[in-house]
Design a protein around this motif. Structure first.
Motif, PDB file in Angstrom:
ATOM      1  N   SER A 138       0.857  -1.189   0.000  1.00  0.00           N
ATOM      2  CA  SER A 138       0.000   0.000   0.000  1.00  0.00           C
ATOM      3  C   SER A 138       0.893   1.239   0.000  1.00  0.00           C
ATOM      4  O   SER A 138       2.042   1.182   0.435  1.00  0.00           O
ATOM      5  N   HIS A 139       0.326   2.369  -0.445  1.00  0.00           N
ATOM      6  CA  HIS A 139       1.138   3.598  -0.471  1.00  0.00           C
ATOM      7  C   HIS A 139       0.416   4.733   0.265  1.00  0.00           C
ATOM      8  O   HIS A 139       0.368   5.870  -0.208  1.00  0.00           O
ATOM      9  N   VAL A 140      -0.103   4.407   1.423  1.00  0.00           N
ATOM     10  CA  VAL A 140      -0.945   5.337   2.187  1.00  0.00           C
ATOM     11  C   VAL A 140      -0.159   6.589   2.608  1.00  0.00           C
ATOM     12  O   VAL A 140       0.868   6.481   3.279  1.00  0.00           O
ATOM     13  N   TYR A 155       3.304   2.541  -9.964  1.00  0.00           N
ATOM     14  CA  TYR A 155       2.472   3.326  -9.051  1.00  0.00           C
ATOM     15  C   TYR A 155       1.515   4.169  -9.870  1.00  0.00           C
ATOM     16  O   TYR A 155       1.644   4.261 -11.102  1.00  0.00           O
ATOM     17  N   ASN A 156       0.556   4.784  -9.180  1.00  0.00           N
ATOM     18  CA  ASN A 156      -0.287   5.731  -9.884  1.00  0.00           C
ATOM     19  C   ASN A 156      -0.053   7.126  -9.352  1.00  0.00           C
ATOM     20  O   ASN A 156       0.148   7.333  -8.151  1.00  0.00           O
ATOM     21  N   ASP A 157      -0.068   8.058 -10.272  1.00  0.00           N
ATOM     22  CA  ASP A 157      -0.037   9.469  -9.940  1.00  0.00           C
ATOM     23  C   ASP A 157      -1.451   9.878  -9.536  1.00  0.00           C
ATOM     24  O   ASP A 157      -2.416   9.504 -10.186  1.00  0.00           O
ATOM     25  N   HIS A 158      -1.563  10.633  -8.417  1.00  0.00           N
ATOM     26  CA  HIS A 158      -2.879  11.039  -7.918  1.00  0.00           C
ATOM     27  C   HIS A 158      -3.133  12.496  -8.304  1.00  0.00           C
ATOM     28  O   HIS A 158      -3.249  13.379  -7.450  1.00  0.00           O
ATOM     29  N   ALA A 159      -3.151  12.771  -9.622  1.00  0.00           N
ATOM     30  CA  ALA A 159      -3.381  14.134 -10.133  1.00  0.00           C
ATOM     31  C   ALA A 159      -2.333  15.117  -9.616  1.00  0.00           C
ATOM     32  O   ALA A 159      -2.637  16.284  -9.387  1.00  0.00           O
ATOM     33  N   ASP A 199       4.650  11.523  -6.565  1.00  0.00           N
ATOM     34  CA  ASP A 199       3.835  11.784  -5.376  1.00  0.00           C
ATOM     35  C   ASP A 199       3.894  10.616  -4.396  1.00  0.00           C
ATOM     36  O   ASP A 199       4.733   9.711  -4.523  1.00  0.00           O
ATOM     37  N   HIS A 200       2.963  10.606  -3.423  1.00  0.00           N
ATOM     38  CA  HIS A 200       3.029   9.587  -2.355  1.00  0.00           C
ATOM     39  C   HIS A 200       2.943   8.170  -2.909  1.00  0.00           C
ATOM     40  O   HIS A 200       3.420   7.232  -2.277  1.00  0.00           O
ATOM     41  N   GLY A 201       2.339   8.022  -4.103  1.00  0.00           N
ATOM     42  CA  GLY A 201       2.225   6.684  -4.695  1.00  0.00           C
ATOM     43  C   GLY A 201       3.586   6.028  -4.876  1.00  0.00           C
ATOM     44  O   GLY A 201       3.709   4.800  -4.817  1.00  0.00           O
ATOM     45  N   SER A 246      -7.921  -2.659   0.177  1.00  0.00           N
ATOM     46  CA  SER A 246      -9.282  -2.125   0.109  1.00  0.00           C
ATOM     47  C   SER A 246      -9.320  -0.738   0.746  1.00  0.00           C
ATOM     48  O   SER A 246      -8.791  -0.518   1.830  1.00  0.00           O
ATOM     49  N   HIS A 247      -9.885   0.201   0.023  1.00  0.00           N
ATOM     50  CA  HIS A 247     -10.145   1.520   0.603  1.00  0.00           C
ATOM     51  C   HIS A 247     -11.050   2.334  -0.314  1.00  0.00           C
ATOM     52  O   HIS A 247     -11.015   2.199  -1.522  1.00  0.00           O
ATOM     53  N   GLN A 248     -11.852   3.132   0.347  1.00  0.00           N
ATOM     54  CA  GLN A 248     -12.705   4.086  -0.376  1.00  0.00           C
ATOM     55  C   GLN A 248     -12.618   5.401   0.372  1.00  0.00           C
ATOM     56  O   GLN A 248     -12.911   5.467   1.567  1.00  0.00           O
ATOM     57  N   ILE A 297      -9.242  -0.333  -6.786  1.00  0.00           N
ATOM     58  CA  ILE A 297      -8.788  -0.643  -8.150  1.00  0.00           C
ATOM     59  C   ILE A 297      -7.269  -0.452  -8.285  1.00  0.00           C
ATOM     60  O   ILE A 297      -6.643  -1.013  -9.192  1.00  0.00           O
ATOM     61  N   GLU A 298      -6.658   0.302  -7.359  1.00  0.00           N
ATOM     62  CA  GLU A 298      -5.189   0.434  -7.400  1.00  0.00           C
ATOM     63  C   GLU A 298      -4.504  -0.938  -7.387  1.00  0.00           C
ATOM     64  O   GLU A 298      -3.368  -1.076  -7.840  1.00  0.00           O
ATOM     65  N   LEU A 299      -5.192  -1.938  -6.854  1.00  0.00           N
ATOM     66  CA  LEU A 299      -4.571  -3.275  -6.739  1.00  0.00           C
ATOM     67  C   LEU A 299      -4.210  -3.892  -8.090  1.00  0.00           C
ATOM     68  O   LEU A 299      -3.380  -4.797  -8.136  1.00  0.00           O
TER      69      LEU A 299
HETATM   70 FE    FE Z   1      -3.386   5.747  -3.837  1.00  0.00          FE
END
Ligand code: FE
Ligand code: DHB
Length: 284
Positions: free
Chosen positions: A10-12, A55-59, A123-125, A195-197, A242-244
């Motif tokens: 995870s990349h919290v 990883y994904n960039d979060h905008a 970013d944090h990802g 899992s997270h929303q 969906i990041e998974l």
């Molecule tokens: Fe994320």
């Protein structure tokens, strides 16, 4: 080139903030940081020269004006992005342009239409997984090749496509013949989840049963697991679950048979199911 293994985590962002502000021993955080200690020891032993971080960039680097499905950072240096509270106080990430350009060429000729990114703030990802692996060094011990996957703007790629991208990354690594090819050690890191929303009516959703089953299948039955439809991630793991799919890129870079070296799962960090897995090729 030697592939030393794969790591999913995870990349919290709150984990990064806990490290940056010295809260690792606080009662809320201590159980999580105890659980990742064996993974930190494994990473220190494996000591990869290069981490390919999926990883994904979060905008942060890309806004909704431009959303590449798959992108690769070919620069020599990537600074931490300012996500609204100032950039994290972490070192710049050093790239490996020679290997990154080889990956770009090999992947594109292998029919994966990568977007080539010369300048990128991460970013944090990407930075939180490095902190999870290495804590707070003055300089990151590995070079990093960022691979960005769109999981922010519908439609994201499928798990199957991500798994195949991982296989193509493996083929690219095996054909690398750069100056350092003989001795280079590489690790592939999949990030995000579990899992997270973060918003809407089901904000705060965590589903430990789903997360455990996801990991079991990622390890032992990737051919089945990669077919999980997006709507199932959404339903079972929340809108950001969906990041998974990015963990399937890491899985694809490994052999079909892997050995699970370590797994941790912890709730809560922020309001997510926080997981980590370490895999090695079974033949190694
Ligand atoms: Fe994320
Ligand atoms: C949070 C953000 C993320 O990008 C993520 O993957 C998990 C949690 C958060 O803001 O808590």
């Amino acid at each position: 080139m030697k592939l030393v293994g794969g790591l999913g985590t995870s990349h919290v962002p709150a984990v990064g903030a806990a490290i940056d502000t010295g809260q690792q021993a606080d009662p809320y955080w201590a159980p999580y940081f105890e659980k990742i200690e064996p993974a930190r020891r494994w990473v220190a032993d494996a000591d990869p020269d290069v981490c390919i971080v999926v990883y994904n960039d979060h905008a942060s680097a890309f806004s909704l004006e431009l959303v590449p499905t798959f992108a690769i950072g070919v620069g020599s240096r990537f600074g931490p992005a300012d996500e609204g509270y100032g950039a994290r106080p972490v070192p710049d990430v050093e790239g490996h342009p020679e290997l990154a350009w080889h990956l770009a060429e090999s992947l594109i000729l292998d029919e994966f239409d990568m977007t080539i990114v010369a300048e990128l703030e991460v970013d944090h990802g990407l930075t939180v997984p490095l902190s999870v692996m290495y804590d707070q060094p003055d300089r990151w011990p590995c070079r990093v090749i960022p691979i960005c996957v769109n999981v922010v703007q519908y439609p994201p790629p499928t798990g199957k496509r991500c798994h195949e991208l991982g296989r193509a990354i493996r083929r690219a690594l095996e054909s690398y013949d750069g100056e350092d090819a003989a001795t280079l050690t590489v690790m592939v890191v999949g990030t995000g989840g579990m899992s997270h929303q973060l918003q809407g009516e089901r904000a705060g959703l965590v589903n430990p049963e789903f997360d455990a089953a996801f990991l079991d299948q990622l390890v032992a039955e990737p051919e089945q697991g990669r077919l999980r439809p997006h709507v199932e991630y959404l339903r079972e793991a929340g809108s950001e679950g969906i990041e998974l799919v990015m963990w399937y890129v890491m899985r694809g870079a490994l052999d079909d048979d892997v050995r699970e070296v370590y797994r941790q799962y912890h709730v809560p960090t922020s309001n997510t199911g926080n997981g980590l897995i370490v895999l090695e090729n079974a033949g190694d």
